[in-house]
Design an enzyme around this catalytic site. Structure first.
Site, short mmCIF file in Angstrom:
data_model
loop_
_atom_site.label_atom_id
_atom_site.label_comp_id
_atom_site.label_asym_id
_atom_site.label_seq_id
_atom_site.Cartn_x
_atom_site.Cartn_y
_atom_site.Cartn_z
N LYS A 64 29.75 -21.64 -63.05
CA LYS A 64 31.16 -21.27 -63.12
C LYS A 64 31.35 -19.92 -62.42
CE LYS A 64 32.09 -23.57 -67.56
NZ LYS A 64 33.11 -24.55 -67.12
N ARG A 110 29.38 -34.21 -72.07
CA ARG A 110 29.30 -35.66 -72.24
C ARG A 110 27.85 -36.13 -72.33
NH1 ARG A 110 32.54 -36.33 -66.77
NH2 ARG A 110 33.43 -34.51 -67.82
N ASP A 142 28.05 -28.97 -64.72
CA ASP A 142 29.11 -28.40 -65.55
C ASP A 142 29.82 -29.49 -66.34
OD1 ASP A 142 30.55 -26.34 -66.65
OD2 ASP A 142 32.01 -26.23 -65.02
N LYS A 159 30.32 -31.94 -79.89
CA LYS A 159 29.80 -31.14 -78.77
C LYS A 159 29.73 -29.67 -79.18
CE LYS A 159 31.13 -29.34 -74.22
NZ LYS A 159 32.21 -29.29 -73.20
N ASP A 180 28.49 -22.03 -72.07
CA ASP A 180 28.45 -22.91 -70.91
C ASP A 180 28.59 -22.09 -69.64
OD1 ASP A 180 28.49 -25.00 -69.15
OD2 ASP A 180 30.58 -25.55 -69.54
N ASP A 199 33.00 -23.30 -76.16
CA ASP A 199 32.77 -24.69 -75.77
C ASP A 199 32.04 -25.46 -76.86
OD1 ASP A 199 33.22 -26.68 -73.96
OD2 ASP A 199 31.52 -26.22 -72.68
N GLU A 245 28.41 -31.11 -68.73
CA GLU A 245 27.24 -31.21 -69.60
C GLU A 245 27.57 -31.75 -70.99
OE1 GLU A 245 29.37 -28.27 -71.40
OE2 GLU A 245 28.98 -28.40 -69.26
#
Length: 509
Positions: free
Chosen positions: A268, A343, A339, A256, A261, A279, A341
Site C-alpha cells: 500500500k 479472502r 493486498d 477476518k 495490512d 483491518d 489477503e
C-alpha cells in the site's frame, strides 16, 4: 471492560433522585412529554436553538440539568432509527462535558411508527458509542479518569440485561478492531479473547502451533508467512464455541482478523497504509457478537466461530502474486494480488466450518470482514450482505436486513451473479481459482460481490448450493463501510458492526 451500567425506569415519577441530569431525545416539533413541556417552552423563549440542536438548560429536573437532544424529523420516507442513536450520542457528550455522572435518558415520539420500535434501546447504544474511549487510552490514563459517566437510566419497558449484553459485545468489537497493531498483535488479540470469555459458557481454543497452521490453514499461513521472523507477530486461529442446551440452529462464523495490512508485496502506497490496524474489524465484530451470546446464553442458538488473526507483513518471505497455493479445501488458488489477503484467510476458515457443519443442527455460515473498498464505495455506511442460493431461499439476508433496520445497525443486500464466478475462474490448467485481479476493488466492477464467489469456491461451498443434496446457507458480510464511524480508518471510532444486527436477528425475542 466497564461501560455505563443501565437501569430501566418505568416512569419519570418512579425514578430515584440519584440521577443528576435528564437527556430528552426526540423530535421537538412534536409534543414533548408533559413532565418536561413547560421547561422546554420556557427555554425556547430565551434561546431559539432549543429543540433544534443539542443544548443544556437549567430546569427543575434531576440535577437541575435538562439536556435537549433533538432527532429532527422522523416521519419522512428516508428517516430511520439511527436518528435516536445520533441524538442520544450528542446528548451524552454534553452531559459528560457538564460533569454529569448518571443521567436519565428519556425518548419520546415513537409510539406510532414501527421503524422506532427499538428506539430506546438504540438511544442507549448510541449513548454508549459516543462515550466509548479506546482501549489504549483506558490503559494509559485509567478508565475512571476518561469514562466519567458510570451509569444511565432509560425510561421505558425494556430488558436491561439485553441492553447490557449487546453493549458488552459492541465494546469487545470496538476494542479488538480499534486497538493499534502491537497492542493487538495476534497473540495479544487471543489473550484479550481469553480474558473476555473467562467464566462464561464460551469455550476458547487458540491454535498457534505454526506447523499445525501450515498444514490446516495453508492460505492463511501464506498471508502470515513474512510475519514468522517476528515471534510477537505470529498468526493464530481463535475458535469460539457456545453450545446451546437445546440447540435448534447453529450460527457458524469466519472472521477476518488482519491486525495490520501492509498490502504485502503489493505494498500500500500513497498514505493508504494508515488505519490498516483496523483491518481486523471482521474478527472483532464476530468476537463481539459471541460476547453478547455469552451474556444472553440463548437456549436454542449455538455459535461456532473461527477468527483468523494474522499480520500481512512485507519482507523476503512475503508471498507474491502468481503463486499457486492449495487451500484447505484442496482448491488450487492462484494469487492475483497480495493486498487481497483477507479472502485467503476467510477461505480456510470457511472450509473448516463447512466440514464441521454436518455435526450441528441447522448450520448457517457467515464470513465477516472489512474486505473491500468497493463495499464502502457502493454501500456507504452500510454492511453489505452477499448471500448464496440456500441463504436466499431461507430468507437469511432479509432477516438480517429487517433486524438492522429496527436495531440501528443497517445493511444492504447485494446478489451473487454469474459474472462474479466468471471473474475468478482459472485462466490455465495450472490452477482452479484466481484470488483477485491486480487493481483496487473500488475501481473494479462488482468489486465487493466477486470475492464472495471466490470464497464459495475456495471453501468448497460451491458443492453445497441449492442443487446439492446438502445445501448450506452462507452469507458474506462486508463491513468495510460500516465498521468505522465516518469512514476515517485511522482516527474514526469503531462502530461495533455487525454485532447489533446479528443480536437483533437471532437473540432478541
Amino acid at each position: 471492560m466497564a461501560f455505563p451500567t443501565v437501569e430501566v425506569v418505568e416512569s419519570y415519577s418512579t425514578a430515584h433522585a440519584e440521577y443528576d441530569a435528564v437527556i430528552l431525545v426526540g423530535d421537538f416539533a412534536q409534543a414533548v412529554p408533559a413532565e418536561f413541556a413547560d421547561f422546554v417552552e420556557r427555554a425556547k423563549d430565551y434561546d431559539q436553538r432549543v429543540g433544534k440542536q443539542p443544548l443544556l438548560v437549567a430546569a427543575d429536573v434531576f440535577g437541575g440539568r435538562l439536556i435537549t437532544a433533538p432527532t429532527g424529523p422522523l416521519t419522512r420516507d428516508f428517516d430511520d432509527v439511527r436518528a435516536f442513536s445520533d441524538a442520544a450520542g450528542a446528548g451524552a457528550r454534553i452531559a459528560q462535558q457538564a460533569g454529569v455522572t448518571k443521567p436519565l435518558l428519556v425518548v419520546f415520539g415513537t409510539q406510532d411508527d414501527a421503524r422506532y420500535g427499538q428506539a430506546e434501546a438504540v438511544a442507549y447504544w448510541g449513548f454508549c458509542q459516543a462515550l466509548y474511549e479506546p482501549l489504549e487510552a483506558r490503559e494509559a490514563l485509567g478508565e475512571e479518569s476518561i469514562e466519567t459517566i458510570t451509569g444511565v437510566g432509560v425510561l421505558g419497558t425494556l430488558d436491561s440485561d439485553w441492553l447490557a449484553a449487546v453493549e458488552a459485545g459492541k465494546r469487545v468489537a470496538r476494542d479488538l478492531c480499534g486497538t493499534e497493531p502491537e497492542r493487538m498483535a495476534p497473540p495479544r488479540f487471543a489473550e484479550y479473547c481469553q480474558q473476555a470469555f473467562a467464566h462464561t459458557p464460551v469455550k476458547v481454543t487458540v491454535i498457534d502451533d505454526i506447523q499445525q497452521l501450515q498444514h490446516e490453514y495453508p492460505l492463511l499461513m501464506a498471508v502470515g508467512r513474512a510475519s514468522l521472523n517476528v515471534e510477537r507477530h505470529w498468526p493464530c486461529v481463535i475458535r469460539l464455541e457456545y453450545n446451546a442446551p437445546a440447540a435448534e440452529q447453529t450460527l457458524m462464523f469466519a472472521g477476518k482478523g488482519i491486525v495490520y495490512d501492509t498490502g504485502g508485496a503489493d505494498l500500500k502506497i500513497g498514505g493508504h497504509m494508515a488505519g490498516m490496524s483496523r483491518d481486523k474489524g471482521g474478527a472483532a465484530g464476530v468476537a463481539g457478537f459471541v460476547k453478547t451470546v455469552a451474556e444472553m446464553r440463548p437456549d436454542t442458538v449455538s455459535v461456532v466461530a473461527e477468527l483468523g488473526v494474522v499480520r500481512n507483513s512485507i519482507g523476503a518471505e512475503a508471498f507474491v502474486a502468481d503463486e499457486i497455493i492449495k487451500a484447505h479445501s484442496g482448491v488450487r488458488v492462484r494469487i492475483g494480488n497480495t493486498d487481497a489477503e483477507g479472502r485467503l484467510v476467510l477461505a480456510d476458515l470457511l472450509s473448516h466450518l463447512r466440514v464441521q457443519a454436518g455435526n450441528y443442527p441447522r448450520p448457517q455460515l457467515f464470513s465477516v470482514a472489512t474486505l473491500t473498498g468497493h463495499a464502502a464505495l457502493a454501500k456507504g455506511p452500510y454492511s453489505a450482505l452477499v448471500p448464496n442460493g440456500p441463504a436466499r431461499a431461507q430468507g437469511l439476508p432479509d432477516k438480517l436486513w429487517e433486524a438492522g433496520e429496527v436495531y440501528g445497525d443497517p445493511t444492504e443486500i447485494s446478489w451473487s451473479r454469474r459474472e462474479d464466478f466468471a471473474f475468478v475462474a482459472p485462466r490455465t490448467k495450472s490452477d482452479d481459482l484466481l484470488s483477485s485481479n491486480n487493481g483496487p476493488s473500488a475501481t473494479t466492477r462488482r468489486g465487493h460481490q466477486f470475492p464472495m464467489a471466490f470464497l464459495t469456491i475456495a471453501a468448497g461451498l460451491d458443492r453445497h448450493g441449492n442443487d446439492s443434496d446438502h445445501p448450506i446457507p452462507y452469507v458474506h458480510v462486508d463491513i468495510a463501510g460500516s465498521g468505522i464511524e465516518g469512514g476515517d480508518w485511522q482516527h474514526g471510532k469503531p462502530s461495533g458492526a455487525p454485532v447489533t444486527c446479528f443480536a437483533g436477528a437471532y437473540l432478541h425475542k
